[in-house]
Design an enzyme around this catalytic site. Structure first.
Site, PDB file in Angstrom:
ATOM      1  N   GLY A 130      48.436  39.955  34.887  1.00  0.00           N
ATOM      2  CA  GLY A 130      47.535  40.853  35.624  1.00  0.00           C
ATOM      3  C   GLY A 130      47.585  40.576  37.109  1.00  0.00           C
ATOM      4  N   GLY A 131      47.843  41.600  37.899  1.00  0.00           N
ATOM      5  CA  GLY A 131      47.989  41.436  39.346  1.00  0.00           C
ATOM      6  C   GLY A 131      46.955  42.204  40.133  1.00  0.00           C
ATOM      7  N   LEU A 163      42.850  41.896  41.777  1.00  0.00           N
ATOM      8  CA  LEU A 163      42.301  40.915  42.713  1.00  0.00           C
ATOM      9  C   LEU A 163      42.260  39.507  42.131  1.00  0.00           C
ATOM     10  CD1 LEU A 163      39.399  42.885  44.407  1.00  0.00           C
ATOM     11  CD2 LEU A 163      41.492  42.043  45.475  1.00  0.00           C
ATOM     12  N   GLY A 196      44.028  38.104  39.588  1.00  0.00           N
ATOM     13  CA  GLY A 196      45.354  37.534  39.367  1.00  0.00           C
ATOM     14  C   GLY A 196      46.052  37.182  40.667  1.00  0.00           C
ATOM     15  N   ARG A 211      22.490  49.939  38.299  1.00  0.00           N
ATOM     16  CA  ARG A 211      23.193  51.085  37.715  1.00  0.00           C
ATOM     17  C   ARG A 211      22.689  51.480  36.337  1.00  0.00           C
ATOM     18  NH1 ARG A 211      29.195  49.220  39.779  1.00  0.00           N
ATOM     19  NH2 ARG A 211      28.836  49.833  41.936  1.00  0.00           N
ATOM     20  N   HIS A 228      32.359  52.656  33.229  1.00  0.00           N
ATOM     21  CA  HIS A 228      32.890  52.162  34.499  1.00  0.00           C
ATOM     22  C   HIS A 228      33.365  50.718  34.455  1.00  0.00           C
ATOM     23  CE1 HIS A 228      33.322  51.757  38.796  1.00  0.00           C
ATOM     24  NE2 HIS A 228      32.370  50.860  38.882  1.00  0.00           N
ATOM     25  N   GLU A 246      37.468  40.653  35.655  1.00  0.00           N
ATOM     26  CA  GLU A 246      36.745  41.481  34.682  1.00  0.00           C
ATOM     27  C   GLU A 246      37.113  41.096  33.246  1.00  0.00           C
ATOM     28  OE1 GLU A 246      36.977  45.704  35.377  1.00  0.00           O
ATOM     29  OE2 GLU A 246      35.769  46.185  33.627  1.00  0.00           O
ATOM     30  N   ARG A 268      26.091  44.696  35.622  1.00  0.00           N
ATOM     31  CA  ARG A 268      26.644  44.177  36.872  1.00  0.00           C
ATOM     32  C   ARG A 268      26.064  44.900  38.076  1.00  0.00           C
ATOM     33  NH1 ARG A 268      30.461  45.852  40.229  1.00  0.00           N
ATOM     34  NH2 ARG A 268      31.521  47.336  38.863  1.00  0.00           N
ATOM     35  N   LEU A 320      34.099  42.652  42.973  1.00  0.00           N
ATOM     36  CA  LEU A 320      35.190  42.184  43.831  1.00  0.00           C
ATOM     37  C   LEU A 320      35.003  40.701  44.106  1.00  0.00           C
ATOM     38  CD1 LEU A 320      35.586  45.128  46.369  1.00  0.00           C
ATOM     39  CD2 LEU A 320      36.762  44.720  44.221  1.00  0.00           C
TER      40      LEU A 320
END
Lengths: 252, 658
Positions: free
Chosen positions: B10-11, B13, B15, B298, B365, B404, B414, B420
């Site tokens: 996984g690349g 944020l 990773g 949310r 989401h 995540e 969340r 982030l």
């Protein structure tokens, strides 16, 4: 409004295979885009003349025109499939929507092309800020809001490939960096810390395939979906390399 | 030791942050991604990244309050030491991103500008226009490219992760991956495997997530023994726009900058919204939540949209959950900061949101749940022990999870702009733990394993691949996926009831059965996306079952998991004495509920369906309290709860369990 959408897709089973065209009929739905058309084809891969075929291979990721993955040639114009809305496309071309892969990269399969060269170009121009380390060294220097306003539009480049597809100088035979990589180089040269290693980038821009290969056709900026100021980047690259060349000459 | 390496799957944020941090400290990394890493789903994050900053400190903010907002926003379901550590790291992470060249918006004086986000009263959110995720991932992508040019990181882009390689003791010794172009299967021997593969939105058919967010990689290590925790906690974002291919996020930053949510007071009012006078508009979030207004968390905003649309019949579009998100009255300088998202709305909807209120809908989401990971608490600070091999470590030795993909940082809901932060924090923070794990391997390394271990792993996956490729039954994988998405979206999102949940589990079992007779339209051996999708569908079915089963079993309301049949009735009496009495009953019920359900769900894989167990939550830093968000009439509950828990340290501070 048309109830059926006619789509012609340029297909190619592999890099060394010959290309062919297939057409598909898809039921119209309000709000459709090209990605939806490809999703519908994948679910029922039957051509207009009733022939069973394989699903069309294509790239897609965010579908919000921010990742750059789904770039292809739609109705003859390079753009992202996700923001190519069917309602607009049938205004351009009422009878047929055409989908084809970008031509400046080798085709992997169907609409999937190999764009790794663009990322290699970013390496060639050292498109990064070199840091001492990743430890917590506190806040960086203050930045003028105007400078942020200059940098941000350049930083929105998603390496999608539209600009190089449109560029007459960029092809599989030339090693031209292309407008995207050159503009990124300029963005880092203008960054307070990135600018400390500007010489490295300017040297790369003066090598074969660098800024001298730009033919000033200005086609790139016409197709950039993110309105990246490519012309400004190219112009600055010309000026910065000229200055750099004079300075290097004088200090010899 | 010298040739030991880490495989990161996984690349996005997380990773990228992990890879660059490892590279800096001299550990080689192999980075595997379905897409070029620059195109990972993190680009879709819009509004910003949270951290305490100089401006909020002046108003009394602190890392502790960031922790408190996060824990309270998540309805206390998250272990608190990892969150404390994350919040403590926040300011340093933003400074680092700044040094990397992220074009954060600036104040007149040149400081970073901040906006307010949901679930807090402080302006903690640093941002780069309304495309912050894109800007952050580009910065990390650039750093990783730098290390790639130095030879420290090797990328495997356009590769699918098929599964871990485990030795006969169940210790991870590498990964099996497949090239998505030529479909060749290969193994990457390594003693550490890091899963940084994001969420699983595709389980719900259409969501705000990208086309790569199937949760496959998580499902594949789950099958190999890693627990899957809190799967039932799925965030439904209140503001998105619908699409035939996906749902598109309209960032919370629209409200952070002053955007207002409303519906016409008159049901079925078909006037152009710009012609509806202010006194005929119902600003329901502002009226119901005077303190937080449009910036309630949310889960609450989404339920209120459900309430006005379904219970009060005020939806702007019939039979849908649709309300107005209005930024048309904001000044141009403010709108400029939102250009990134307003462009998306304009491009896809063909309407200029600077002039006309946006029509928005809730959409799946984010997954709060994910792979179960451990942590080691630092008894002095209350945070984590830096470098502990337990941090982010799953239940399979050598497999770690971050971003995540793990379950650790957001509890039952969340807060906006915390994702982030959790991605970058976990990526950076796990690096020394991985190095210590490598250094501490006592019984040999991947390099000492017999070649046959890897040959067998590759051969097994190749055999599965071949079997799938030759499937020619009548079921269509894309149609099965639609059916899955429909039932999950209908029964397993905003409001949940046990009967439909039972039916959902049955439906998933039916789909799993029908999956056995799928047919592939493409049986070729080159860039076969048909096969890659069909394979990921099996993984989605597995995760869907965890999600639905977890939701079915959890008989309570907590954060994003709302079961009306298990609501505690709110006090509504007029007389103060009666109100107080009702509040007391409420608090008693609240305590009983927490005793039973303030626990982490951990699903263990079995071929007959998930086996659920429940773990205590580490609540050692912020005492549990009712989550009321200044809802009218909440004061009395808060007061009674304080009376009940004063001098009763045990009930407000359950003992840490790790």
């Amino acid at each position: 409004m048309a109830s059926t959408i006619h789509i012609q897709v340029k297909r190619q089973d592999g890099p060394d295979k010959s290309a062919r065209f297939e057409t598909f009929d898809i039921d119209y739905e309000p709000g459709m885009n090209c990605t939806t058309l490809l999703q519908r084809i994948a679910a029922t891969p039957v051509t207009t003349d009733g022939k069973q075929t394989s699903p069309v291979a294509y790239d897609a990721c965010c579908l919000e025109e921010i990742c750059g993955a789904c770039t292809m040639v739609v109705n003859g114009k390079v753009r992202q499939a996700c923001t190519a809305l069917v309602d607009d496309l049938i205004k351009e071309s009422p009878d047929l929507i055409t989908l084809a892969p970008m031509t400046k990269f080798s085709t992997v399969r169907d609409l999937v092309v190999d764009r790794r060269r663009m990322f290699e170009s970013l390496k060639r121009v050292s498109a990064w800020v070199e840091l001492d380390d990743y430890s917590d060294r506190g806040a960086s220097a203050l930045v003028r809001p105007e400078d942020q306003e200059e940098a941000y539009p350049m930083s929105r480049c998603m390496t999608c490939g539209c600009c190089v597809e449109a560029c007459p100088q960029f092809n599989e035979k030339s090693d031209f960096l292309g407008p995207q990589a050159i503009t990124q180089a300029i963005m880092f040269n203008e960054h307070p810390v990135g600018g400390m290693t500007a010489t490295k980038r300017l040297t790369a821009l003066m090598e074969p395939g660098g800024i001298a290969d730009c033919g000033n056709a200005q086609a790139c900026v016409e197709v950039c979906p993110k309105e990246v100021p490519l012309l400004r980047g190219l112009a600055k690259a010309g000026r910065q390399t000229t200055l750099h060349a004079i300075k290097s000459f004088l200090s010899k | 030791m010298a040739d030991q390496k880490v495989v990161v799957i996984g690349g996005g944020l997380a990773g990228l942050a992990c890879s660059m941090q490892l590279a800096e400290s001299g550990t080689k990394v192999q980075l595997v991604s379905l897409v070029p890493v620059k195109r990972s789903h993190s680009v879709c994050a819009q509004g910003g990244i949270n951290a305490v900053n100089d401006s909020t400190r002046k108003e009394g903010d602190s890392e502790y309050l960031h922790l408190d907002d996060t824990v309270y926003g998540g309805d206390f379901l998250a272990n608190q030491p990892p969150i404390k550590e994350m919040c403590d790291w926040g300011p340093g992470i933003i400074d680092l991103l700044d040094r990397m060249g992220v074009p954060f918006n600036r104040t007149v004086e040149g400081h970073r500008d901040q906006r307010r986000f949901g679930g807090t009263m402080f302006k903690r959110t640093a941002f780069a226009g309304a495309t912050t995720g894109q800007q952050l991932i580009y910065a990390l992508d650039e750093q990783v490219r730098f290390w790639e040019s130095k030879g420290s990181i090797e990328k495997f882009e356009y590769y699918d992760f098929l599964g871990p390689v485990l030795d006969d003791k169940g210790v991870c010794r590498g990964a099996v991956i497949q090239n998505l172009f030529d479909m060749q299967v290969r193994t990457l021997p390594a003693d550490v495997l890091v899963l940084a593969t994001g969420g699983c939105g595709l389980v719900f058919g259409r969501s705000t997530m990208s086309m790569v967010c199937s949760g496959s990689a998580c499902a594949r290590v789950h099958r190999a023994g890693v627990g899957y925790a809190n799967g039932e906690f799925i965030q439904v974002h209140p503001t998105a726009i619908p699409g035939t291919d996906k749902l598109r996020l309209m960032s919370e930053s629209a409200r952070g900058e002053g955007g207002r949510v409303w519906v016409p007071k008159k049901p079925g009012d078909d006037r152009d919204p710009v012609n509806i006078p202010t006194d005929e508009r119902y600003y329901f979030l502002e009226e119901r939540y005077p303190k937080y207004g449009n910036l309630v968390p949310r889960d609450i905003a989404t339920r209120e949209i459900f309430s006005v649309c379904v219970e009060q019949g005020l939806s702007v579009e019939q039979d849908k959950l649709c309300v107005y998100l209005d930024v048309s009255e904001l000044p141009p300088t403010t709108l400029h900061k939102l250009d990134g998202i307003l462009e998306i709305y304009e491009k896809f909807q063909g309407v200029n949101p600077r002039e006309v209120p946006m029509k928005i809908f809730p959409a799946v989401h984010y997954s709060m749940g994910g792979l179960w990971v451990d942590f080691e608490k630092n008894e002095q600070t209350g945070g984590l022990v830096k470098g502990s091999v337990r941090n982010q470590h799953t239940s399979v030795p050598g497999i770690f999870a971050i971003g995540e993909a793990d379950y650790q940082y957001h509890g039952a809901n969340r807060l906006g702009a915390n994702s982030l932060l959790s991605c970058i924090f976990t990526g950076m923070f796990v690096a020394p733990s991985l190095r210590n794990y490598l250094a501490g391997l006592s019984e040999g390394t991947a390099a000492d394993q017999p070649a046959s271990l890897y040959e067998k792993a590759a051969a097994d996956h190749m055999a599965e691949h071949e079997a799938l490729r030759n499937m020619s039954g009548p079921e269509n994988p894309y149609h099965l996926h639609n059916e899955l998405g429909d039932v999950m979206t209908r029964n397993c999102t905003v409001i949940r009831h046990n009967q439909p949940l039972t039916e959902t589990v049955e439906k998933i079992i039916e789909l799993i059965d029908r999956y056995k007779s799928i047919g592939l339209a493409d049986q070729g051996g080159w860039t076969n996306q048909n096969l890659i999708f069909a394979r990921s569908l099996a993984d989605m079915l597995l995760l869907a079952r965890n999600i639905a089963q977890g939701a079915l079993q959890r008989d309570e309301c907590r954060g994003a998991h709302e079961k009306p049949d298990f609501r505690i009735p709110a006090p509504d009496a007029d007389s103060p004495a009666e109100l107080h009495k009702q509040a007391k009953e409420w608090c008693k019920a609240f305590k009983t509920k927490n005793d039973k359900w303030l626990k982490t769900t951990v699903a263990e894989y079995s071929a007959d369906g998930p086996k659920m167990k429940y773990e205590p939550v580490d609540l050692s830093l912020v005492p549990v309290r009712p989550r009321t968000y200044g809802l009218k009439g909440a004061e009395v509950i808060e007061q009674v709860w304080q009376e009940m828990t004063a001098g009763d340290a045990d009930s407000s501070k359950p003992v840490a369990t790790k």
